[in-house]
Scaffold this motif. Structure first.
Motif, PDB file in Angstrom:
ATOM      1  N   HIS A  13       9.381   3.985  -0.810  1.00 37.60           N
ATOM      2  CA  HIS A  13       9.318   5.441  -0.734  1.00 37.60           C
ATOM      3  C   HIS A  13       8.769   6.030  -2.029  1.00 37.60           C
ATOM      4  O   HIS A  13       8.005   7.011  -2.011  1.00 37.60           O
ATOM      5  CB  HIS A  13      10.705   6.013  -0.445  1.00 37.60           C
ATOM      6  CG  HIS A  13      11.729   5.704  -1.490  1.00 37.60           C
ATOM      7  ND1 HIS A  13      12.306   4.455  -1.624  1.00 37.60           N
ATOM      8  CD2 HIS A  13      12.275   6.477  -2.472  1.00 37.60           C
ATOM      9  CE1 HIS A  13      13.165   4.471  -2.634  1.00 37.60           C
ATOM     10  NE2 HIS A  13      13.158   5.678  -3.172  1.00 37.60           N
ATOM     11  N   GLU A  52       4.979   5.372  -2.071  1.00 36.31           N
ATOM     12  CA  GLU A  52       4.221   6.280  -1.210  1.00 36.31           C
ATOM     13  C   GLU A  52       4.162   7.692  -1.792  1.00 36.31           C
ATOM     14  O   GLU A  52       3.153   8.384  -1.652  1.00 36.31           O
ATOM     15  CB  GLU A  52       4.839   6.311   0.191  1.00 36.31           C
ATOM     16  CG  GLU A  52       4.583   5.036   0.978  1.00 36.31           C
ATOM     17  CD  GLU A  52       3.113   4.638   0.981  1.00 36.31           C
ATOM     18  OE1 GLU A  52       2.261   5.470   1.397  1.00 36.31           O
ATOM     19  OE2 GLU A  52       2.790   3.522   0.539  1.00 36.31           O
ATOM     20  N   TYR A  83       1.442   7.491  -4.272  1.00 39.39           N
ATOM     21  CA  TYR A  83       0.140   7.423  -3.613  1.00 39.39           C
ATOM     22  C   TYR A  83      -0.314   8.808  -3.144  1.00 39.39           C
ATOM     23  O   TYR A  83      -1.483   9.181  -3.307  1.00 39.39           O
ATOM     24  CB  TYR A  83       0.193   6.462  -2.427  1.00 39.39           C
ATOM     25  CG  TYR A  83      -1.102   6.397  -1.657  1.00 39.39           C
ATOM     26  CD1 TYR A  83      -2.212   5.761  -2.195  1.00 39.39           C
ATOM     27  CD2 TYR A  83      -1.209   6.986  -0.396  1.00 39.39           C
ATOM     28  CE1 TYR A  83      -3.414   5.718  -1.494  1.00 39.39           C
ATOM     29  CE2 TYR A  83      -2.400   6.946   0.307  1.00 39.39           C
ATOM     30  CZ  TYR A  83      -3.502   6.309  -0.249  1.00 39.39           C
ATOM     31  OH  TYR A  83      -4.686   6.270   0.450  1.00 39.39           O
ATOM     32  N   LYS A  84       0.611   9.577  -2.591  1.00 44.07           N
ATOM     33  CA  LYS A  84       0.257  10.928  -2.125  1.00 44.07           C
ATOM     34  C   LYS A  84      -0.128  11.834  -3.294  1.00 44.07           C
ATOM     35  O   LYS A  84      -1.038  12.661  -3.176  1.00 44.07           O
ATOM     36  CB  LYS A  84       1.435  11.524  -1.347  1.00 44.07           C
ATOM     37  CG  LYS A  84       1.651  10.864   0.013  1.00 44.07           C
ATOM     38  CD  LYS A  84       2.841  11.470   0.751  1.00 44.07           C
ATOM     39  CE  LYS A  84       3.049  10.788   2.099  1.00 44.07           C
ATOM     40  NZ  LYS A  84       4.255  11.324   2.813  1.00 44.07           N
ATOM     41  N   LYS A 133      -0.970  -1.618  -1.156  1.00 45.11           N
ATOM     42  CA  LYS A 133       0.457  -1.431  -0.903  1.00 45.11           C
ATOM     43  C   LYS A 133       1.172  -2.662  -1.441  1.00 45.11           C
ATOM     44  O   LYS A 133       0.772  -3.797  -1.161  1.00 45.11           O
ATOM     45  CB  LYS A 133       0.735  -1.286   0.598  1.00 45.11           C
ATOM     46  CG  LYS A 133       0.266   0.015   1.204  1.00 45.11           C
ATOM     47  CD  LYS A 133       0.678   0.091   2.669  1.00 45.11           C
ATOM     48  CE  LYS A 133       0.247   1.406   3.301  1.00 45.11           C
ATOM     49  NZ  LYS A 133       0.654   1.478   4.735  1.00 45.11           N
ATOM     50  N   ARG A 189      -5.270  -1.017   1.106  1.00 45.93           N
ATOM     51  CA  ARG A 189      -5.022   0.203   1.862  1.00 45.93           C
ATOM     52  C   ARG A 189      -6.157   0.558   2.803  1.00 45.93           C
ATOM     53  O   ARG A 189      -5.975   1.350   3.734  1.00 45.93           O
ATOM     54  CB  ARG A 189      -4.754   1.371   0.902  1.00 45.93           C
ATOM     55  CG  ARG A 189      -3.424   1.268   0.166  1.00 45.93           C
ATOM     56  CD  ARG A 189      -3.149   2.506  -0.663  1.00 45.93           C
ATOM     57  NE  ARG A 189      -1.887   2.415  -1.368  1.00 45.93           N
ATOM     58  CZ  ARG A 189      -0.710   2.780  -0.881  1.00 45.93           C
ATOM     59  NH1 ARG A 189      -0.644   3.272   0.354  1.00 45.93           N
ATOM     60  NH2 ARG A 189       0.398   2.655  -1.598  1.00 45.93           N
TER      61      ARG A 189
END
Length: 305
Positions: A134, A137, A140-141, A271, A303
């Motif tokens: 989590h 991610e 990454y965002k 990832k 990815r």
């Protein structure tokens, strides 16, 4: 890197592993050697530790020979007309006033210093990112929002607070250097009720400070969100990893920049997943840094697939 012929070492071809040993491992291990005679100066004068002195001179001689060979190799490459791209190329091109010894030091110091700090921090960062999908991610965002499809660059780092938080939380939880070099107190001082006389040497427990439960709630948890509470101007006060004051690490901003860029670019492209059974592999070995006892093992998936 290819194996290298080093004439000063007895006409030997040095492998990449040998290069690491000569430039990083051997000097780092030598730095940990304690000469008990230093604590009794009169003994050191009359009975010097000749074995230790010989070892230190040999480590220095072998290291210097390899660094000189690397410099000469690069000079040959430049003389062939190839474009200058690296740090050494820049020094050779612009640093004509540097003596040979200064040039050797300018090349060797960044290698050994980054190996025991930035490298250790990045390995632990990837371990925790693989363990916390989590968090990975969320990073990454943030990268996607700021950088889009392009690779993160140095100019983007000021807009990526979560990436910075991941770096600082990693060096807090897994302090690359558990102790800082000794400091000499130049005048009497009182710290939190303790009197420290001038002339004393003090050793700061960085690992202990960064994992002190009274300062860091649930200090054993790796939680980048806690680092978002610090304003930008207080970056250097987040931990004591880089020291402070006049003895602040000269490579502080460089370490943060290099490590953050590598972490960011890896997460942009892959990832990371922690294989079953490796989630609690926190075992470390402490010498010049808090290295992992075993090599990092994680699964990387592109990815773009």
């Amino acid at each position: 890197m290819e194996p290298l012929y080093v004439e000063e070492l007895g006409s030997k071809v040095v492998s990449v592993q040998d290069m690491y040993n000569l430039i990083v491992r051997d000097p780092a291990n030598a730095a940990l050697e304690i000469n008990w005679r230093d604590f009794i100066p009169i003994v050191n004068r009359w009975l010097p530790n000749k074995k230790l002195d010989k070892m230190l001179k040999d480590v220095t001689r072998r290291r210097s020979a390899l660094v000189r060979a690397l410099i000469h190799q690069q000079k040959d490459i430049l003389s062939s007309g190839k474009e200058s791209k690296g740090y050494l190329d820049m020094l050779l091109k612009e640093g004509e006033i540097l003596s040979e010894r200064q040039l050797e030091t300018a090349i060797w110091e960044p290698v050994i210093e980054s190996t025991t700090t930035s490298h250790v921090a990045m390995v632990w960062a990837f371990f925790n990112l693989a363990k916390h999908p989590h968090t990975q991610e969320r990073l990454y965002k943030e990268l996607e929002q700021v950088c889009g499809n392009k690779a993160v660059e140095e100019k983007d780092l000021g807009k990526l607070p979560y990436l910075k938080g991941i770096f600082y939380e990693t060096v807090r939880r897994h302090s690359p250097l558990p102790l800082v070099p000794l400091r000499i107190v130049h005048e009497d001082v009182e710290i939190d009720g303790y009197h420290v006389p001038a002339g004393w040497e003090i050793l700061i427990n960085i690992w202990g400070a960064n994992n002190y439960e009274g300062e860091w709630k649930n200090s054993e948890e790796w939680k980048p969100e806690r680092q978002l509470e610090f304003p930008v101007e207080e970056d250097i006060y987040r931990t004591m990893v880089f020291g402070a004051g006049n003895r602040l690490c000269a490579g502080w901003t460089q370490a943060v920049t290099i490590a953050s860029l590598i972490i960011g670019r890896i997460v942009q492209n892959f990832k990371l997943k922690m294989p079953t059974g490796h989630e609690e592999d926190y075992d470390t070995i402490i010498n010049t840094g808090t290295h992992r006892l075993r090599p990092l093992f994680s699964i990387l998936t592109p990815r773009n697939l």
